[in-house]
Design a protein around this motif. Sequence first.
Motif, PDB file in Angstrom:
ATOM      1  N   MET A  91      -3.449 -23.741  53.926  1.00  0.00           N
ATOM      2  CA  MET A  91      -2.111 -23.190  53.535  1.00  0.00           C
ATOM      3  C   MET A  91      -1.089 -23.126  54.917  1.00  0.00           C
ATOM      4  N   ASP A  92      -0.083 -23.742  54.676  1.00  0.00           N
ATOM      5  CA  ASP A  92       0.791 -23.853  55.945  1.00  0.00           C
ATOM      6  C   ASP A  92       1.641 -22.811  55.844  1.00  0.00           C
ATOM      7  N   TRP A  93       2.526 -22.483  56.835  1.00  0.00           N
ATOM      8  CA  TRP A  93       3.495 -21.269  57.075  1.00  0.00           C
ATOM      9  C   TRP A  93       4.542 -21.388  56.039  1.00  0.00           C
ATOM     10  N   TYR A  94       5.021 -22.693  55.751  1.00  0.00           N
ATOM     11  CA  TYR A  94       6.050 -22.893  54.834  1.00  0.00           C
ATOM     12  C   TYR A  94       5.733 -22.595  53.370  1.00  0.00           C
ATOM     13  N   THR A  95       4.535 -22.879  52.886  1.00  0.00           N
ATOM     14  CA  THR A  95       3.863 -22.724  51.430  1.00  0.00           C
ATOM     15  C   THR A  95       3.774 -21.083  51.584  1.00  0.00           C
ATOM     16  N   SER A  96       3.435 -20.358  52.498  1.00  0.00           N
ATOM     17  CA  SER A  96       3.410 -19.019  52.550  1.00  0.00           C
ATOM     18  C   SER A  96       4.466 -18.180  52.297  1.00  0.00           C
ATOM     19  N   VAL A  97       5.665 -18.715  52.997  1.00  0.00           N
ATOM     20  CA  VAL A  97       6.817 -18.134  52.827  1.00  0.00           C
ATOM     21  C   VAL A  97       7.556 -18.444  51.349  1.00  0.00           C
ATOM     22  N   PHE A  98       7.301 -19.407  50.834  1.00  0.00           N
ATOM     23  CA  PHE A  98       7.847 -19.695  49.587  1.00  0.00           C
ATOM     24  C   PHE A  98       6.959 -19.086  48.538  1.00  0.00           C
ATOM     25  N   GLU A  99       5.845 -18.685  48.837  1.00  0.00           N
ATOM     26  CA  GLU A  99       4.961 -18.220  47.621  1.00  0.00           C
ATOM     27  C   GLU A  99       5.374 -16.508  47.737  1.00  0.00           C
ATOM     28  N   LEU A 100       5.750 -16.157  48.947  1.00  0.00           N
ATOM     29  CA  LEU A 100       6.007 -14.732  49.257  1.00  0.00           C
ATOM     30  C   LEU A 100       7.565 -14.477  48.595  1.00  0.00           C
ATOM     31  N   ILE A 101       8.511 -15.262  49.062  1.00  0.00           N
ATOM     32  CA  ILE A 101       9.921 -15.316  48.408  1.00  0.00           C
ATOM     33  C   ILE A 101      10.151 -16.292  47.355  1.00  0.00           C
ATOM     34  N   ASP A 102      10.217 -15.993  45.967  1.00  0.00           N
ATOM     35  CA  ASP A 102      10.615 -16.669  45.091  1.00  0.00           C
ATOM     36  C   ASP A 102      11.918 -17.213  45.110  1.00  0.00           C
ATOM     37  N   MET A 103      12.236 -18.538  45.006  1.00  0.00           N
ATOM     38  CA  MET A 103      13.588 -19.187  45.422  1.00  0.00           C
ATOM     39  C   MET A 103      14.446 -19.311  44.048  1.00  0.00           C
ATOM     40  N   ARG A 104      14.003 -18.692  43.059  1.00  0.00           N
ATOM     41  CA  ARG A 104      14.759 -18.818  41.788  1.00  0.00           C
ATOM     42  C   ARG A 104      16.130 -17.806  42.073  1.00  0.00           C
ATOM     43  N   SER A 105      17.247 -17.788  41.233  1.00  0.00           N
ATOM     44  CA  SER A 105      18.562 -17.412  41.410  1.00  0.00           C
ATOM     45  C   SER A 105      18.252 -15.752  41.441  1.00  0.00           C
ATOM     46  N   PHE A 106      17.518 -15.436  40.484  1.00  0.00           N
ATOM     47  CA  PHE A 106      17.530 -13.506  40.426  1.00  0.00           C
ATOM     48  C   PHE A 106      16.725 -13.135  41.445  1.00  0.00           C
ATOM     49  N   SER A 107      15.797 -13.830  41.925  1.00  0.00           N
ATOM     50  CA  SER A 107      14.685 -13.073  42.801  1.00  0.00           C
ATOM     51  C   SER A 107      14.929 -13.728  44.328  1.00  0.00           C
ATOM     52  N   ASN A 108      16.075 -14.228  44.505  1.00  0.00           N
ATOM     53  CA  ASN A 108      16.603 -14.786  45.612  1.00  0.00           C
ATOM     54  C   ASN A 108      17.514 -13.650  46.479  1.00  0.00           C
ATOM     55  N   LEU A 109      17.259 -13.409  47.327  1.00  0.00           N
ATOM     56  CA  LEU A 109      18.300 -12.447  48.143  1.00  0.00           C
ATOM     57  C   LEU A 109      19.355 -12.551  48.285  1.00  0.00           C
ATOM     58  N   TRP A 110      19.822 -13.827  48.473  1.00  0.00           N
ATOM     59  CA  TRP A 110      21.253 -14.336  48.756  1.00  0.00           C
ATOM     60  C   TRP A 110      21.915 -14.169  47.525  1.00  0.00           C
ATOM     61  N   PHE A 111      21.380 -14.195  46.332  1.00  0.00           N
ATOM     62  CA  PHE A 111      22.154 -14.074  45.222  1.00  0.00           C
ATOM     63  C   PHE A 111      22.674 -12.647  45.180  1.00  0.00           C
ATOM     64  N   TRP A 112      21.985 -11.691  45.547  1.00  0.00           N
ATOM     65  CA  TRP A 112      21.985 -10.140  45.381  1.00  0.00           C
ATOM     66  C   TRP A 112      23.137  -9.896  46.415  1.00  0.00           C
ATOM     67  N   ILE A 113      23.033 -10.589  47.701  1.00  0.00           N
ATOM     68  CA  ILE A 113      24.062 -10.419  48.691  1.00  0.00           C
ATOM     69  C   ILE A 113      25.340 -10.851  48.364  1.00  0.00           C
ATOM     70  N   ALA A 114      25.440 -11.998  47.597  1.00  0.00           N
ATOM     71  CA  ALA A 114      26.548 -12.614  47.283  1.00  0.00           C
ATOM     72  C   ALA A 114      27.300 -11.779  46.065  1.00  0.00           C
ATOM     73  N   LEU A 115      26.577 -11.077  45.164  1.00  0.00           N
ATOM     74  CA  LEU A 115      27.115 -10.169  44.146  1.00  0.00           C
ATOM     75  C   LEU A 115      27.872  -9.003  44.996  1.00  0.00           C
ATOM     76  N   ALA A 116      26.887  -8.522  45.846  1.00  0.00           N
ATOM     77  CA  ALA A 116      27.565  -7.045  46.533  1.00  0.00           C
ATOM     78  C   ALA A 116      28.768  -7.623  47.265  1.00  0.00           C
ATOM     79  N   VAL A 117      28.954  -8.816  47.886  1.00  0.00           N
ATOM     80  CA  VAL A 117      29.861  -9.428  48.793  1.00  0.00           C
ATOM     81  C   VAL A 117      31.304  -9.529  47.894  1.00  0.00           C
TER      82      VAL A 117
END
Length: 175
Positions: free
Chosen positions: A1-27
């Motif tokens: 398992m490489d670094w890229y796969t580990s990160v994407f398993e840790l951080i789900d990139m769907r909309s509601f589980s994406n940190l950027w969505f919540w930052i955009a909502l707050a802004v």
Amino acid sequence: MDWYTSVFELIDMRSFSNLWFWIALAVLWSSAGHWIMGVPWDMVTRADKAGGQALADLETVVHISAGRILYITHEAGVLMAGFAGFLLTVLVLLGFVYGREFAQAVFLLGAPMGVVWLMSIRTARRIKARGMRGEDLVRALNHHRFLVRLLGMVSIFVTAMWGMYQNMSASALWG
């Protein structure tokens, strides 16, 4: 398992589980609460406290902004309403009928902003029709900001509940 796969398993990139969505909502809601009808809120508070030239500046900027909002509404209101209705309908169909999470997220960001725009039109009409100045103008802007912030709280709550539901239903724990 490489670094890229580990990160994407840790951080789900769907909309509601994406940190950027919540930052955009707050802004988005922070900006909506600060720029009332295109006028920065600090200008309103300064005019309310200091009066004099600050109040005169506020009156000028608000009347220019209200005139601009009403002009845009008069010239392109039907076209804008039709396009917004079409876009929101597409988002509802893609998001809630066909289950596309990104469309749900965009709808939950965009639909309340449409309501904010309608509230701004209503406030602009009241300001222009009554020729509001001084305390009446500040009171109208305070009322408008209160309603925008109330809508923001409801919108953030609904978005958070829907996002948690989507995240829980997508997880292995939920089923």
